[in-house]
Design a protein around this motif. Structure first.
Motif: not given
Length: 104
Positions: A1-24
């Motif tokens: 049984m998976m706990r927490g968000p899956g890889a897809a949701r984690l990837l979306e969050r990581a992309l958003t954070a990385a873009a934000s750090r880059a000023g985008a």
């Protein structure tokens, strides 16, 4: 049984954070993930539609995305690329394709 968000949701969050750090600023749209396996790894292939404000910050972030460090708890980003891109003066729409693998 998976706990927490899956890889897809984690990837979306990581992309958003990385873009934000880059000023985008980006907005994640539709996403699709399909299970993937090789002889030694298991993971998912992802296709994510994204939109952002056209400008130098977004362009720089997209140019370096393939080499970006995108930490995902319990997963690794094995491959990531911009599959398609369309832009006008105000907005840039693009599709990101990625492969995540489960950490052992």
């Amino acid at each position: 049984m998976m706990r927490g968000p899956g890889a897809a949701r984690l990837l979306e969050r990581a992309l958003t954070a990385a873009a934000s750090r880059a000023g985008a600023s980006i907005a994640i749209g539709a996403g699709r993930a399909t299970d993937w396996q090789s002889a030694t790894f298991a993971g998912q292939r992802h296709e994510i539609t994204v939109e952002g404000e056209t400008g130098p910050a977004l362009d720089r972030w997209l140019e370096t995305l393939a080499e970006a460090d995108l930490p995902l708890a319990g997963h690794l980003v094995a491959d990531i690329a911009v599959a398609s891109l369309a832009r006008n003066a105000a907005r840039t729409a693009f599709v990101i394709e990625a492969l995540t693998v489960e950490e052992s």
